[in-house]
Design an enzyme around this catalytic site. Structure first.
Site: not given
Ligand code: NAP
Length: 295
Positions: A54, A98, A121
């Site tokens: 990422k 994450q 997200d």
């Protein structure tokens, strides 16, 4: 019939090039670039790899990334404190925690702390809640589901009025992609581990999304001729002919399915590359919203 292969790698590359152009324009016009903060708790190898990918993808399009690594035994309070600091940091447009978090940390408690305007997200309960409601708009849509819709759109596959079947109902993929298909006026069926006569249901699908995490589970004769098959699954199967000793396959038996389907995504190289491209797009959108360029 042999299906048209949907090349997710090429589509994602095109999207990344568009994002790079927009970031360059933003820098020229406003003197700023978007910023993404990644929060990694613990030392899971797969999570480390995802975060590294990422950050690399950010660098390639000119987005600044800020990495925060906490030890596996970091307390929930420490993680929440970091999220709050990032919420207040004006250089940070997107916050990515994450997942999965270590077992002693309550995932929902942490995700709920993220400022919804920085929730790139799309997992904040408010964003998911808005996604589930008619006539409401989430600020961000989770990356893999957004990538799936983008793949369909850019391949010219119509969604409205089509019969869509989604295999899987997870918070990360199955449920949000189902909501998106519904918003786009597909007639939707969601299947899961208790669904009976699965092949009978999947054979009705004009659009079939498989997100169950079971290697090559969906067979060719489960597919309606001409259907669009989107294979989200990523499963490692033993393969002594490979250097690593394994290879990645999807949830769909590709060689059988491609003989029946009209369109199909490969694994790897289908949905996977779209996920990171959509994270970049969400981060760009976050800064555009702050600049008043996006509502
Ligand atoms: P998950 O949380 O494990 O959810 C799996 C879902 O599949 C559940 O809803 C489960 O039903 C259903 N299911 C499991 N076995 C089934 C069966 N035999 N028949 C019908 N339904 C079944 O998985 P996930 O996080 O959604 O991920 C799914 C797959 O996508 C995995 O292979 C994952 O690696 C991959 N993935 C790929 C990307 C990407 O970027 N390409 C991103 C995310 C995930 P119940 O609800 O009844 O348990």
């Amino acid at each position: 019939m042999t299906a048209q292969i949907i090349d997710g790698k090429a589509i994602a590359a095109a999207i990344r090039a568009e994002i790079a152009q927009e970031v360059a324009r933003m820098k020229e016009v406003h003197g700023v670039v978007p910023g993404l903060a990644t929060v990694l708790v613990g030392d899971r190898k797969d999570s480390q790899t995802y975060v590294r990918m990422k950050k690399k993808a950010c660098a390639e399009v000119g987005i600044t990334s800020f990495g925060y690594d906490l030890p596996a035994d970091a307390s929930q309070e420490r993680v929440i404190q970091l999220v709050r600091e990032l919420n207040a940091n004006p250089e940070v447009d997107g916050i990515l925690v994450q997942l999965p978090l270590p077992g002693h940390i309550d995932e929902e408690a942490v995700l709920s702390e993220i400022d919804i305007t920085k929730d790139v997200d799309g997992f904040h309960p408010v964003n998911i809640g808005r996604l589930a409601m008619k006539g409401r708009k989430p600020l961000f849509v989770p990356c893999t589901p957004r990538g799936i819709i983008e793949l369909l759109d850019r391949t010219g596959i119509e969604i409205e009025g089509k019969r869509a079947v989604v295999l899987g109902r997870s918070n990360i993929v199955g449920l949000p992609v189902s909501m998106l298909l519904l918003h786009r006026n597909a007639t939707l069926t969601i299947c899961h581990s208790r669904t009976r006569n699965l092949p009978e249901v999947t054979r009705q699908a004009d659009i079939l999304v498989a997100a169950i995490g079971r290697a090559e589970f969906v067979r060719g004769d489960w597919i309606k001729p001409g259907a669009a098959v989107i294979d989200v699954g990523v499963n490692a199967v033993d393969d002594p002919t490979r250097k690593k000793g394994y290879r990645l396959v999807g949830d769909v038996k590709f060689d059988e399915a491609r003989e029946v389907a009209g369109y199909i995504t490969p694994v790897p190289g289908g949905v996977g590359p779209m996920t990171i491209a959509m994270l970049l797009k969400n981060t760009l959108d976050a800064r555009k919203r702050r600049l008043g360029e996006l509502r």
